[in-house]
Design an enzyme around this catalytic site. Sequence first.
Site, mmCIF file in Angstrom:
data_model
loop_
_atom_site.group_PDB
_atom_site.id
_atom_site.type_symbol
_atom_site.label_atom_id
_atom_site.label_comp_id
_atom_site.label_asym_id
_atom_site.label_seq_id
_atom_site.Cartn_x
_atom_site.Cartn_y
_atom_site.Cartn_z
ATOM 1 N N GLY A 210 25.602 61.400 -17.217
ATOM 2 C CA GLY A 210 26.796 60.575 -17.221
ATOM 3 C C GLY A 210 27.429 60.279 -15.882
ATOM 4 N N GLU B 22 21.592 66.638 -17.397
ATOM 5 C CA GLU B 22 20.681 65.571 -17.851
ATOM 6 C C GLU B 22 20.973 64.245 -17.152
ATOM 7 O OE1 GLU B 22 21.613 65.295 -22.016
ATOM 8 O OE2 GLU B 22 20.829 67.278 -22.499
ATOM 9 N N PRO B 23 20.985 64.220 -15.830
ATOM 10 C CA PRO B 23 21.328 62.957 -15.162
ATOM 11 C C PRO B 23 20.217 61.910 -15.276
ATOM 12 C CG PRO B 23 20.661 64.577 -13.530
ATOM 13 C CD PRO B 23 20.671 65.285 -14.863
ATOM 14 N N ARG C 31 21.328 44.601 -18.593
ATOM 15 C CA ARG C 31 22.675 45.161 -18.512
ATOM 16 C C ARG C 31 23.794 44.118 -18.431
ATOM 17 N NH1 ARG C 31 24.413 48.003 -14.946
ATOM 18 N NH2 ARG C 31 25.537 49.467 -16.224
ATOM 19 N N CYS D 45 16.526 31.207 -23.309
ATOM 20 C CA CYS D 45 17.331 30.307 -24.125
ATOM 21 C C CYS D 45 18.428 31.070 -24.851
ATOM 22 C CB CYS D 45 16.429 29.573 -25.112
ATOM 23 S SG CYS D 45 15.130 28.707 -24.238
ATOM 24 N N TYR E 86 18.008 51.820 -16.147
ATOM 25 C CA TYR E 86 18.220 50.927 -17.294
ATOM 26 C C TYR E 86 17.876 49.479 -16.936
ATOM 27 C CZ TYR E 86 20.532 55.202 -18.689
ATOM 28 O OH TYR E 86 20.787 56.524 -18.958
HETATM 29 C C1 LIG Z 1 21.497 58.562 -21.773
HETATM 30 C C2 LIG Z 1 21.601 60.032 -21.811
HETATM 31 C C3 LIG Z 1 21.618 60.774 -20.630
HETATM 32 C C4 LIG Z 1 21.618 60.127 -19.267
HETATM 33 O O1 LIG Z 1 22.815 59.482 -19.016
HETATM 34 P P1 LIG Z 1 23.155 58.874 -17.567
HETATM 35 O O2 LIG Z 1 24.472 58.255 -17.738
HETATM 36 O O3 LIG Z 1 22.084 57.891 -17.250
HETATM 37 O O4 LIG Z 1 23.171 60.023 -16.612
HETATM 38 C C5 LIG Z 1 21.645 62.135 -20.735
HETATM 39 N N1 LIG Z 1 21.680 62.766 -21.942
HETATM 40 C C6 LIG Z 1 21.673 62.076 -23.108
HETATM 41 C C7 LIG Z 1 21.706 62.802 -24.376
HETATM 42 C C8 LIG Z 1 21.641 60.696 -23.071
HETATM 43 O O5 LIG Z 1 21.651 60.008 -24.214
#
Ligand SMILES: *Cc1c(COP(=O)(O)O)cnc(C)c1O
Length: 410
Positions: free
Chosen positions: A237, A271-272, A310, A340, A368
């Site tokens: 996040g 989890e980046p 995006r 289109c 993304y």
């Molecule tokens: C998408 C996601 C992430 C990565 O999020 P970022 O904003 O790209 O860091 C990590 N964990 C889970 C469960 C996700 O769905």
Amino acid sequence: MLNNINNLLHIEEVALNQVAQEFATPVFVYSENALRQAFSAYKNAFNQIDTLVCYAVKANGNLNILRLFASLGSGFDIVSGGELARVLQAGGSADKVIFSGVGKTAAEIEFALKSGIKCFNVESMPELTRINEIAGSLNKIAPISFRINPNIDAKTHPYISTGLKNNKFGIPFEQAINAYSTAQNLPNVEIIGVDCHIGSQLTEVQPLIDACERVVALVDDLGNLGIRLSHIDLGGGVGIRYQNETLIDLSVYANAVAKIIGNRPLSLILEPGRSLVGNAGVLLTQVEYVKHGEEKNFVVVDAAMNDLARPALYDAFHDIVPVCVKDIAPITADVVGQICESGDFLGKNRSLAVAQGDLLCVKSAGAYGMSMSSNYNARARAAEVLVSGSQSKLIRRRETFADLWQAELI
Ligand SMILES: *Cc1c(COP(=O)(O)O)cnc(C)c1O
């Protein structure tokens, strides 16, 4: 990672017009150095805690990028069997893989169990039941953590906010204790952790710290019931700068987490996704036409929403700059693709000094971008190039027309 040398944009030492000449456009271009630096930033900031960085594969799943992160010691956060297959194909080890996602199928759970992943982040009670049953049938014990929804407002775009009560992710905080008690009585799961992920593109650290506090409070409550966890997982996040966003200082985040964990015997998983790859990549595109409309000007380029979704999907901003700085009068225009759909744009009301045939660089496209791309309008997907120093290497060839119908049966 982008340098302007003699009015010509470079990634590391490679001029972007050379990349376009060699590999054509549209093309995603990544900097290996920027990828390494982004990973090191996490390692350095969190070095006081026993931390496993699990790169979120969905941000960019190219095998070369996965391989690079694996070589730096990264684990992986996956959300599908396909992503697990990618990680294994890239040489990543299953024992550093955590499996998130609300809809894990029986086949995916079986694949993950047979591969020997580190942890399932369980998002519902029916999923817990299914994991326990499948593990039982395979004579295995599934390592699990629950994804808890801490009900924290991450102050981000509603489509990428995931920690509030009204969205589909995780188990409500109030039901967590019950969930763990239920799991404790199942024969084929082993409780090892707790997880949360409150949203994406966060620009303030406080919601992440608040989430950590709630999660550790839950760890303590569970401990009092005799349920001992070995890790907390705070998800991803962390935001990046697309325009003028304030950035989260990772050391502030890390220090706060270290303080909250204190001397509890807990390791940390992160989890980046975006923050590891987003600003390590750009999308190069060529101007096909400059169209002067009655009320608006349009710069029509050869990349479109199928390459970079995006802007169309979230109204997201990507800075767009010419690859060669030219001494011509700028116009104000929307930068649009060839698809289109009126929603097919890469940028709106941009001031650009460009002419037909010029190259544009769409910045911050490493996350993304390619991973969300599609073949809509029967557009072959872009190529991907990895730059390292003065070298540029093709890491995904441009799709051909034959690729478009490769899986179709007549
Ligand atoms: C998408 C996601 C992430 C990565 O999020 P970022 O904003 O790209 O860091 C990590 N964990 C889970 C469960 C996700 O769905």
